[in-house]
Design an enzyme around this catalytic site. Sequence first.
Site, short mmCIF file in Angstrom:
data_model
loop_
_atom_site.label_atom_id
_atom_site.label_comp_id
_atom_site.label_asym_id
_atom_site.label_seq_id
_atom_site.Cartn_x
_atom_site.Cartn_y
_atom_site.Cartn_z
N LEU A 165 0.82 -1.21 0.00
CA LEU A 165 0.00 0.00 0.00
C LEU A 165 0.85 1.26 0.00
O LEU A 165 0.42 2.30 -0.49
CB LEU A 165 -0.95 0.00 1.20
CG LEU A 165 -2.14 -0.97 1.08
CD1 LEU A 165 -2.95 -0.99 2.37
CD2 LEU A 165 -3.03 -0.60 -0.10
N ARG B 9 -0.02 4.20 -2.53
CA ARG B 9 -0.36 5.54 -2.06
C ARG B 9 0.37 6.63 -2.85
O ARG B 9 -0.23 7.60 -3.28
CB ARG B 9 -0.04 5.65 -0.57
CG ARG B 9 -1.06 4.93 0.29
CD ARG B 9 -0.59 4.67 1.71
NE ARG B 9 -1.64 3.95 2.43
CZ ARG B 9 -1.44 3.15 3.46
NH1 ARG B 9 -0.21 2.96 3.91
NH2 ARG B 9 -2.45 2.54 4.05
N TYR C 288 -9.81 4.90 -1.35
CA TYR C 288 -9.00 3.69 -1.48
C TYR C 288 -7.52 3.93 -1.25
O TYR C 288 -7.08 5.06 -1.13
CB TYR C 288 -9.29 2.93 -2.76
CG TYR C 288 -9.05 3.55 -4.12
CD1 TYR C 288 -9.61 2.96 -5.24
CD2 TYR C 288 -8.26 4.68 -4.32
CE1 TYR C 288 -9.40 3.47 -6.52
CE2 TYR C 288 -8.05 5.19 -5.57
CZ TYR C 288 -8.61 4.59 -6.67
OH TYR C 288 -8.38 5.10 -7.92
N GLU C 289 -6.77 2.84 -1.15
CA GLU C 289 -5.37 2.85 -0.69
C GLU C 289 -5.27 3.37 0.75
O GLU C 289 -4.27 3.96 1.15
CB GLU C 289 -4.46 3.69 -1.61
CG GLU C 289 -4.53 3.32 -3.08
CD GLU C 289 -4.00 1.92 -3.36
OE1 GLU C 289 -3.46 1.28 -2.45
OE2 GLU C 289 -4.16 1.46 -4.51
N GLY C 290 -6.32 3.13 1.53
CA GLY C 290 -6.41 3.65 2.89
C GLY C 290 -7.08 5.00 2.87
O GLY C 290 -6.67 5.90 2.12
#
Length: 617
Positions: free
Chosen positions: A281, A285, A423-425
């Site tokens: 991730l 990011r 998304y991606e945290g």
Amino acid sequence: MNSQKKNIQKSSTSPSKSANNALKGGAFLLEKTDPQNVFIPEEWNEEQRMLLETVQEFFLQEVHSMGIDKLAQLDASKDMPIILDIFHKAADMGFCGVAIDEKYGGMDLDFNTNLLISEALSLGFSFATTIGAQTSIGSLPIVYYGTAQQKDKYLPGIASGEIKAAYCLTEPSAGSDANSGKSKVTFTKDGDFILNGQKMWITNGGFADLFIVFAKIENDKNLSAFIVEKAFGGITLGAEEKKLGIKASSTVQVFFENCPIPKENLLGKREGGFKIALNILNTGRIKLCAGGVGGSKFGITRSIEYATQRIQFEQPIANFGAIKHKIGEMVMQTHVTESAMYRTGYNIDQKYKEFVKQGQDNSEAKLNAIREFAVECALLKVKGSEVATYVVDEALQIHGGMGYSVETGIEMGYRDARITRIYEGTNEINRMLSVAELTKRAVKTKEIDLMGAGKTIPFYLIQQALTFRVGSKGMGDARIVENFKKAFLLISGAAGNKLKEKMVDEQEMVMNLSDMLGIAFFAESALLRLEKLRNKSGVKAETITTQENILKLYLYESTNKVRKLGEDTICSYATGIEKRGLRLALRLLTPHYPVNPKELRRAIADFTIAKGKYPFA
């Protein structure tokens, strides 16, 4: 594209022979960085620029040529043949192998050039998500953690596009808390695996041949990772999700019912899956930030095209201050984000070379280099996504009613961009992660001496008070950037000392501190870019002047934001003498920055409008 690789890999800048403190993640907060040790976008070489143009031209020809009406109506639930046709054409161009070693049919480009490609992919709208998943989260777990046999078996097909990959982490009850997933793996009598579970929001899931799946073996505490082929059986796909945006990107639930997995398809170590997920991730990011930068540049260019053609009150609306305000702000925010992103990408490349010299193998060195800059990757994800959503919102506003219409495509960009903050945290998770990772490196691993830096603040404040008695008159921009760093160190240190372990529960405060940390990072990156550009030959004076204006505008706005963020944090926990003392110190560190923001925005906008597009690099 492979023929370009050799020249692309020769970076147009090289680190100074002096110690480069920038090669330690988070060190920007404590160390002064030599401008000669940073990469700036003006230094892309000819081959890298050609690669950027190649990717952009591909999407203009294959995607934009469809016409906006057709593009806006594309949906993975009914247009899969069109989606896969474009995917395979992109694969034929080599786009799926940019991060895969040459011996497996890829290009193995350096990380910063990968970011450049991610920026260019943004022109593909939903297709950027499709190809981005293939080149990042879908394949990098194997690139970084796969055995030699796993790489030999899967990477050539992924690089060619013959094998389409997806990443299965999220579950209905496990989103941000990924390690709480309920998917389970049990053993067969032969030592192979049986997988049962459910995954959701799986990009490319509707057509994937291979899934990187995270699940717990038996009663393990932590996840493990597995390479699961669709051909193994026991896999059922849900219907395509009906989404707000990125409608031409496949997103489905994936159900595993007694899915058999050979024991050799365990990826990495048992219970090492959660660590794999987090490390992958980090890459996703910063690449998401690159897509945000590319989308922002496109939005700026489209806004200028419209504003210069739209006539109201007998003149183009680009002449009006309200429009110039928007364009100036859009350019400023995009510029500082771009500066920090490619600074970080270059540092990742240099750290990789450092690890290789220390004896790490290629995959391990790449992985560790990206992990080194986890703090910066989290900050960049937040900034890149929020700038992208801001720019497209302003682009829609500049277009007025036409922006709200499907006809211009702005409304599609508006809908597509919103997912980037999730998304991606989520951005909230990434804000807290940036501070948590920095704190871990200070307290647990002792990689960064935040405590030592905090001890220097009292003397710094005295010096600040004696030297700059009235506002920031005479205070150089570098000093203001340093003040931002000190403000973060002061308030985070004081809050941490008082709240200790309870600090983790004060999420509002942690997010404020993350924004202060980010402001210091982005301000310094813009400053370093300007300082290096001033010493670069052949740069036009108007370009340097505009970047000076951008820096001043960012510092003006950021001074006010740091003061507000700091005040909110102090008032959220401190009382009495401590509160008064911290507020006084914060005011010393954030004095009034005497510029005319209106004129700065107008000057930036005038320069950009004259260029007819985003004006840098």
